[in-house]
Design an enzyme around this catalytic site. Structure first.
Site, short mmCIF file in Angstrom:
data_model
loop_
_atom_site.label_atom_id
_atom_site.label_comp_id
_atom_site.label_asym_id
_atom_site.label_seq_id
_atom_site.Cartn_x
_atom_site.Cartn_y
_atom_site.Cartn_z
N GLY A 6 21.67 -25.62 -51.25
CA GLY A 6 21.25 -24.25 -51.00
C GLY A 6 19.76 -24.01 -51.17
N THR A 7 18.99 -25.10 -51.37
CA THR A 7 17.55 -24.93 -51.58
C THR A 7 16.88 -24.30 -50.35
OG1 THR A 7 17.71 -27.04 -52.72
CG2 THR A 7 15.52 -26.17 -52.42
N GLY A 8 17.28 -24.79 -49.16
CA GLY A 8 16.64 -24.29 -47.92
C GLY A 8 16.93 -22.81 -47.71
N CYS A 9 18.19 -22.43 -47.87
CA CYS A 9 18.57 -21.02 -47.70
C CYS A 9 17.80 -20.15 -48.69
CB CYS A 9 20.05 -20.82 -47.99
SG CYS A 9 21.15 -21.89 -47.10
N THR A 11 20.68 -29.46 -55.69
CA THR A 11 19.75 -28.97 -54.67
C THR A 11 20.47 -28.25 -53.54
OG1 THR A 11 19.95 -31.10 -53.55
CG2 THR A 11 18.07 -30.84 -55.04
N LYS A 20 9.30 -28.56 -43.96
CA LYS A 20 9.58 -28.93 -45.35
C LYS A 20 9.78 -30.44 -45.45
CE LYS A 20 13.07 -26.22 -45.17
NZ LYS A 20 14.25 -25.39 -45.37
#
Ligand SMILES: Cc1ncc(COP(=O)(O)OP(=O)(O)O)c(N)n1
Ligand SMILES: Cc1nc(C(=O)O)sc1CCOP(=O)(O)O
Ligand SMILES: [Mg+2]
Length: 511
Positions: free
Chosen positions: A225-228, A223, A190
């Site tokens: 918590g975007t990855g989770c 943003t 990412k």
């Protein structure tokens, strides 16, 4: 075979619910971790069970504390879920100790699942370390080879690759290839943190092809918590049966939509706020735009617009609505049969702004799609339009739904279907609606007596006969709905005011 309520159910008579198990840490601020995973899976329509690996004391400022769950209790949680609950996909987040990673790998060998999505969480968005470097070798040797996809950001990819510098899209491709050599079937690197890029660029590599997934960068502080959420959404789509490329594309689009939608929400004082997975907080957080609950007395003076009449008198819909509200209309319905959808939507949005300013509900005639698109207060549907129960499913529990009814049976069905009120007519003959059956005052009374819902009378009603309508005196009759007596006139405001006075004089209902 299972016995239930005296009948026998075979296992194959049950439908399988797509199921993601997330193995991750709890975030007390609920922006990331287990809480984000639960919300993302709920938003994507799959069941999500949870194995908690650590508790973190966390908010929008940073991570103030963390406490690992003992390994044997992680093992116990894993066994409880995996031995019973038909998990399709396991998604991992914060795995804070070598022992917990090893416990997970061992349990997954004992209870294999359809797919494993690994988000190699090491550092939180606030920069706090969530899994130290001692874990890297266990990740590389045990976890990554079992993964169907891993989703590192640039820092995580760099850490897994012994500090390799990642500054360009070409670097990301090289990293994806090297990480793929460690055993996962797919690698999504990412590039959210890539400098000097107007777009957010992610690289997906499956060992054969590279896919460069680009989307406009969304400027927002929200943003956390975007990855989770992305990893959970990928897991959710895979659990539904989508191939990996489609799962990643859909998941990315979902997270981008949620980020864009949540740009302005304010939660916490720190630099990184959470976003809203369910796309609900924005409209509810803006008090001036909050929808009032349906109040049957709003039906008192119900103004229904007509595109042909507006055209004839050279008025815009917006001007017509403004004038009706100024004259005392208590609810507005946009009944724009001839309008192009694009124009209708634009006008509806403009009318909604005016209605919200005055606290007057705005309903859309027939077009549930337009009502959803402009976030109107509800719809009015007839017997040959979309059934009210379907409209209710599409609009949710809070929106107002009205249904046209000419008989007690139709009124009963409207109640069963979850409508809020019924419109009953034609009370008198009308030129506004072709081939309309007139039910008269007796028909109106019969429906009012039978209806479990509040009623508004419609059809041929105006200043001269509104009083007679209200004088049938049934408690359910809350007001009159009027088209031509307001809008096929030179001055809408004056006509509305006159009708308002007549209704007040009839001493029934109130504004
Ligand atoms: C308040 C109110 N009552 C009845 C109707 C008529 O709805 P419907 O039968 O769907 O006919 P059209 O208005 O769509 O021609 C109404 N619009 N409003
Ligand atoms: C839209 C509509 N529905 C009716 C019904 O009987 O359900 S009568 C009607 C037309 C009402 O227009 P006017 O106020 O100009 O008579
Ligand atoms: Mg209709």
């Amino acid at each position: 075979m299972q016995e239930k309520g005296g009948s026998t159910l075979s296992d194959d008579s049950r439908t399988k619910t797509p199921h993601v198990l997330t193995v991750a840490g709890s975030d007390s601020g609920a922006g990331a971790g287990i809480q984000a995973d639960l919300k993302a899976c709920a938003a994507r329509g799959v069941y999500c069970s949870t194995v908690i690996t650590a508790l973190t004391a966390q908010n929008t400022i940073g991570v103030q504390g963390a406490s690992n769950v003992p390994e044997d209790f992680v093992a116990q949680q894993l066994k409880s879920v995996l031995s019973d609950m038909q998990v399709d996909v396991v998604k991992t987040g914060m795995l804070p100790s070598v022992g917990i990673v090893k416990t997970l790998c061992r349990t997954l060998r004992e209870y294999p699942v359809h797919a494993l999505v690994v988000d190699p969480v090491m550092v939180s968005t606030s920069g706090d370390v969530l899994a130290g470097p001692s874990i890297l070798s266990t990740f590389r040797e045990e976890l990554l080879p079992m993964a169907d996809i891993i989703t590192p950001n640039l820092k995580e990819a760099s850490a897994l690759l012994n500090g390799m510098q990642l500054e360009t899209v070409d670097d990301m491709r090289s990293a994806a290839r090297l990480l793929h050599n460690m055993g996962p079937k797919n690698v999504l690197v990412k590039g959210g943190d890539l400098p000097d890029s107007l777009d957010a660029v992610d690289i997906l590599y499956n060992g054969h092809n590279f896919y460069e997934l680009r989307s406009p960068r969304i400027r927002t502080r929200n943003t956390h918590g975007t990855g989770c959420s992305l990893a959970s959404s990928i897991a959710a789509e895979v659990a539904k049966g989508y191939p990996m490329l489609s799962a990643v594309k859909v998941a990315k689009r979902f997270v981008e939509t949620a980020l864009d939608y949540s740009k302005e929400i304010v939660i916490g004082n720190g630099p990184q706020g959470p976003f809203d997975h369910l796309l609900r907080l924005k409209s509810h957080s803006q008090d001036c735009h909050r929808q009032q609950p349906f109040d049957p007395s709003d039906l008192f003076l119900y103004a229904v617009t007509d595109s042909r009449m507006n055209k004839r008198w050279g008025r815009s819909i917006v001007d017509a609505v403004k004038a009706a509200i100024d004259g005392g209309a208590t609810i507005i319905q946009l009944r724009e049969k001839d309008a192009e959808t694009k124009d209708f939507l634009e006008s509806a949005k403009a009318c909604l702004r005016i209605c919200r300013l005055h606290g007057v509900p705005l309903l859309i005639n027939d077009r549930v799609d337009v009502a959803i698109a402009c976030d109107a207060d509800g719809v009015h549907v007839g017997q040959s339009d979309m059934p009210a129960c379907v409209a209710r499913t599409l609009l949710g529990p809070e929106k107002i739904i009205g249904v046209s009814c000419k008989t007690p049976e139709q009124a009963e069905q409207a109640w069963v279907d979850g409508a809020d009120y019924i419109g009953c007519g034609g009370v008198y003959p009308t030129n506004t609606k072709e081939n309309n059956i007139t039910v008269g005052l007796n028909g109106l009374k019969t429906v009012c007596m039978a209806s479990k819902l509040p009623v508004v009378a419609i059809g041929g009603i105006g200043v001269s006969n509104a009083r007679a309508v209200m004088e049938i005196r049934t408690p359910n009759l809350k007001g009159v709905a009027v088209v031509s007596a307001l809008f096929d006139r030179e001055c809408v405001q004056t006509e509305t005011r006159k009708l308002h006075e007549v209704l007040l004089g009839s001493n029934i209902g109130s504004t």
